[in-house]
Write a protein that holds these residues in place. Structure first.
Motif, PDB file in Angstrom:
ATOM      1  N   THR A   1     -12.858   4.488   2.490  1.00 44.27           N
ATOM      2  CA  THR A   1     -11.763   4.642   1.532  1.00 44.27           C
ATOM      3  C   THR A   1     -10.770   5.695   2.010  1.00 44.27           C
ATOM      4  O   THR A   1      -9.568   5.574   1.770  1.00 44.27           O
ATOM      5  CB  THR A   1     -12.277   4.974   0.110  1.00 44.27           C
ATOM      6  OG1 THR A   1     -13.081   6.135   0.144  1.00 44.27           O
ATOM      7  CG2 THR A   1     -13.074   3.809  -0.454  1.00 44.27           C
TER       8      THR A   1
ATOM      9  N   TYR B   1      -7.514  14.348  -0.048  1.00 44.10           N
ATOM     10  CA  TYR B   1      -8.622  13.409  -0.249  1.00 44.10           C
ATOM     11  C   TYR B   1      -9.937  14.104   0.098  1.00 44.10           C
ATOM     12  O   TYR B   1     -10.911  14.008  -0.643  1.00 44.10           O
ATOM     13  CB  TYR B   1      -8.437  12.145   0.596  1.00 44.10           C
ATOM     14  CG  TYR B   1      -9.581  11.177   0.436  1.00 44.10           C
ATOM     15  CD1 TYR B   1      -9.528  10.183  -0.530  1.00 44.10           C
ATOM     16  CD2 TYR B   1     -10.714  11.256   1.235  1.00 44.10           C
ATOM     17  CE1 TYR B   1     -10.585   9.296  -0.700  1.00 44.10           C
ATOM     18  CE2 TYR B   1     -11.772  10.379   1.068  1.00 44.10           C
ATOM     19  CZ  TYR B   1     -11.692   9.399   0.106  1.00 44.10           C
ATOM     20  OH  TYR B   1     -12.748   8.536  -0.067  1.00 44.10           O
TER      21      TYR B   1
ATOM     22  N   LEU C   1     -16.224   5.569  -7.944  1.00 46.21           N
ATOM     23  CA  LEU C   1     -15.029   4.760  -7.710  1.00 46.21           C
ATOM     24  C   LEU C   1     -13.791   5.452  -8.277  1.00 46.21           C
ATOM     25  O   LEU C   1     -12.741   5.491  -7.632  1.00 46.21           O
ATOM     26  CB  LEU C   1     -15.186   3.363  -8.304  1.00 46.21           C
ATOM     27  CG  LEU C   1     -14.039   2.399  -8.005  1.00 46.21           C
ATOM     28  CD1 LEU C   1     -13.855   2.190  -6.502  1.00 46.21           C
ATOM     29  CD2 LEU C   1     -14.273   1.065  -8.695  1.00 46.21           C
TER      30      LEU C   1
ATOM     31  N   GLN D   1      -7.343   9.187  -3.498  1.00 48.19           N
ATOM     32  CA  GLN D   1      -6.296   8.504  -2.738  1.00 48.19           C
ATOM     33  C   GLN D   1      -4.926   8.730  -3.371  1.00 48.19           C
ATOM     34  O   GLN D   1      -3.936   8.990  -2.671  1.00 48.19           O
ATOM     35  CB  GLN D   1      -6.575   7.005  -2.665  1.00 48.19           C
ATOM     36  CG  GLN D   1      -7.717   6.631  -1.770  1.00 48.19           C
ATOM     37  CD  GLN D   1      -7.901   5.129  -1.716  1.00 48.19           C
ATOM     38  OE1 GLN D   1      -6.944   4.389  -1.549  1.00 48.19           O
ATOM     39  NE2 GLN D   1      -9.129   4.688  -1.879  1.00 48.19           N
TER      40      GLN D   1
ATOM     41  N   ASN E   1      -3.271  -2.028  -8.992  1.00 43.63           N
ATOM     42  CA  ASN E   1      -3.621  -1.595 -10.343  1.00 43.63           C
ATOM     43  C   ASN E   1      -2.531  -0.744 -10.982  1.00 43.63           C
ATOM     44  O   ASN E   1      -2.340  -0.789 -12.196  1.00 43.63           O
ATOM     45  CB  ASN E   1      -4.957  -0.855 -10.357  1.00 43.63           C
ATOM     46  CG  ASN E   1      -6.106  -1.806 -10.549  1.00 43.63           C
ATOM     47  OD1 ASN E   1      -6.060  -2.674 -11.403  1.00 43.63           O
ATOM     48  ND2 ASN E   1      -7.135  -1.646  -9.747  1.00 43.63           N
TER      49      ASN E   1
ATOM     50  N   ILE F   1      -2.264   3.925   0.194  1.00 45.63           N
ATOM     51  CA  ILE F   1      -3.463   3.888  -0.633  1.00 45.63           C
ATOM     52  C   ILE F   1      -4.090   2.507  -0.516  1.00 45.63           C
ATOM     53  O   ILE F   1      -3.487   1.578   0.010  1.00 45.63           O
ATOM     54  CB  ILE F   1      -3.179   4.217  -2.122  1.00 45.63           C
ATOM     55  CG1 ILE F   1      -2.091   3.311  -2.692  1.00 45.63           C
ATOM     56  CG2 ILE F   1      -2.854   5.672  -2.308  1.00 45.63           C
ATOM     57  CD1 ILE F   1      -1.797   3.526  -4.160  1.00 45.63           C
ATOM     58  N   CYS F   2      -5.280   2.385  -1.031  1.00 48.03           N
ATOM     59  CA  CYS F   2      -6.002   1.121  -1.057  1.00 48.03           C
ATOM     60  C   CYS F   2      -5.153   0.064  -1.760  1.00 48.03           C
ATOM     61  O   CYS F   2      -4.481   0.350  -2.758  1.00 48.03           O
ATOM     62  CB  CYS F   2      -7.322   1.338  -1.799  1.00 48.03           C
ATOM     63  SG  CYS F   2      -8.284  -0.143  -2.086  1.00 48.03           S
TER      64      CYS F   2
ATOM     65  N   ASP G   1     -10.691   6.618  -5.819  1.00 49.09           N
ATOM     66  CA  ASP G   1      -9.370   6.064  -6.128  1.00 49.09           C
ATOM     67  C   ASP G   1      -8.402   7.182  -6.511  1.00 49.09           C
ATOM     68  O   ASP G   1      -7.258   7.212  -6.052  1.00 49.09           O
ATOM     69  CB  ASP G   1      -9.455   5.023  -7.249  1.00 49.09           C
ATOM     70  CG  ASP G   1     -10.023   3.691  -6.795  1.00 49.09           C
ATOM     71  OD1 ASP G   1     -10.348   3.534  -5.598  1.00 49.09           O
ATOM     72  OD2 ASP G   1     -10.148   2.791  -7.651  1.00 49.09           O
TER      73      ASP G   1
ATOM     74  N   HIS H   1     -13.256  -4.854  -8.287  1.00 44.33           N
ATOM     75  CA  HIS H   1     -13.847  -3.609  -8.751  1.00 44.33           C
ATOM     76  C   HIS H   1     -15.309  -3.786  -9.149  1.00 44.33           C
ATOM     77  O   HIS H   1     -16.130  -2.907  -8.898  1.00 44.33           O
ATOM     78  CB  HIS H   1     -13.020  -3.007  -9.895  1.00 44.33           C
ATOM     79  CG  HIS H   1     -11.760  -2.400  -9.396  1.00 44.33           C
ATOM     80  ND1 HIS H   1     -10.545  -2.999  -9.539  1.00 44.33           N
ATOM     81  CD2 HIS H   1     -11.543  -1.255  -8.698  1.00 44.33           C
ATOM     82  CE1 HIS H   1      -9.634  -2.243  -8.966  1.00 44.33           C
ATOM     83  NE2 HIS H   1     -10.198  -1.190  -8.442  1.00 44.33           N
TER      84      HIS H   1
ATOM     85  N   ARG I   1       0.823  -1.215   0.000  1.00 46.60           N
ATOM     86  CA  ARG I   1       0.000   0.000   0.000  1.00 46.60           C
ATOM     87  C   ARG I   1       0.854   1.261   0.000  1.00 46.60           C
ATOM     88  O   ARG I   1       0.431   2.299  -0.484  1.00 46.60           O
ATOM     89  CB  ARG I   1      -0.949  -0.013   1.198  1.00 46.60           C
ATOM     90  CG  ARG I   1      -2.070  -1.055   1.030  1.00 46.60           C
ATOM     91  CD  ARG I   1      -3.022  -1.124   2.196  1.00 46.60           C
ATOM     92  NE  ARG I   1      -3.505   0.187   2.563  1.00 46.60           N
ATOM     93  CZ  ARG I   1      -3.817   0.531   3.802  1.00 46.60           C
ATOM     94  NH1 ARG I   1      -3.724  -0.336   4.783  1.00 46.60           N
ATOM     95  NH2 ARG I   1      -4.253   1.743   4.063  1.00 46.60           N
TER      96      ARG I   1
ATOM     97  N   SER J   1      -6.042  -2.339  -3.682  1.00 46.75           N
ATOM     98  CA  SER J   1      -6.419  -2.538  -5.085  1.00 46.75           C
ATOM     99  C   SER J   1      -5.866  -1.430  -5.974  1.00 46.75           C
ATOM    100  O   SER J   1      -5.440  -1.686  -7.103  1.00 46.75           O
ATOM    101  CB  SER J   1      -7.939  -2.637  -5.240  1.00 46.75           C
ATOM    102  OG  SER J   1      -8.558  -1.394  -5.007  1.00 46.75           O
ATOM    103  N   VAL J   2      -5.826  -0.201  -5.491  1.00 47.10           N
ATOM    104  CA  VAL J   2      -5.267   0.904  -6.257  1.00 47.10           C
ATOM    105  C   VAL J   2      -3.768   0.680  -6.452  1.00 47.10           C
ATOM    106  O   VAL J   2      -3.239   0.827  -7.556  1.00 47.10           O
ATOM    107  CB  VAL J   2      -5.545   2.264  -5.577  1.00 47.10           C
ATOM    108  CG1 VAL J   2      -4.862   3.403  -6.315  1.00 47.10           C
ATOM    109  CG2 VAL J   2      -7.040   2.511  -5.470  1.00 47.10           C
TER     110      VAL J   2
END
Length: 188
Positions: A79, A167, A148, A155, A96, A89-90, A152, A114, A9, A92-93
């Motif tokens: 979030t 944010y 979303l 973030q 990605n 950060i998240c 994202d 997602h 992260r 998943s971010v």
């Protein structure tokens, strides 16, 4: 797992190493390989765990918040909590960003993650059309995608500048669309 997730992260898939995770935890790198045969296997396990946590969060919010606005606010606040002080950060971010380095299975799991978020957000915006707790709603599916992308991106900008208040600024317009006294807003 927690040390590895925090490293990803903060530095992304390509920016962290199993050596640093082992050092932080105080174990030998071989101990990590005892449980995970590769960095990719560890990432797959982290994403599975994170996806489960977020799915549980989404289910809990849907079960406990009857108003769409309160559901959306809970999502925005959750979030936000993932950026900490702007240095994270998240998961998943983070994954990605380095998607080209990931195995196809992990990329597919990210797409599923997602889709789950988009579907939940679309249902929330659809409810908002019915209960009036979110104003100016267009197509719920389009709203979900935009929401979303907004959280994202918010973030990413907060992490890029190491400033969590960015944010809050980025999500202010979205938060302003939530109607009602029950909406818990960010105090910043």
């Amino acid at each position: 797992m927690n040390a590895a997730e925090n490293a990803v992260r903060r530095r992304g898939y390509n920016g962290f190493s199993l050596d640093e995770v082992a050092c932080e935890v105080g174990i030998q790198k071989s101990s990590i390989y005892y449980h995970y045969s590769s960095k990719s296997d560890l990432i797959a396990a982290l994403l599975k765990r994170f996806s489960g946590q977020i799915s549980s969060f989404l289910e809990h919010v849907a079960d406990t918040e009857s108003r769409a606005g309160d559901r959306l606010m809970a999502y925005i606040l959750e979030t936000r909590s993932l950026i900490e002080e702007g240095d994270s950060i998240c998961l998943s971010v983070a994954l990605n960003i380095d998607q080209q380095s990931l195995q196809a299975k992990i990329v597919n799991d990210l797409a599923l993650f997602h889709r789950i978020n988009i579907d939940w957000l679309a249902a929330t915006f659809k409810l908002g059309l019915q209960d009036g707790s979110i104003i100016d709603i267009g197509n719920p599916a389009e709203e979900a995608n935009a929401c979303l992308a907004l959280v994202d991106g918010a973030q990413l900008i907060a992490r890029a500048h190491q400033n969590s208040k960015l944010y809050d600024e980025a999500t202010r317009l979205l938060r302003s669309r939530i109607v009602g006294a029950n909406a818990k807003d960010i105090a910043h």
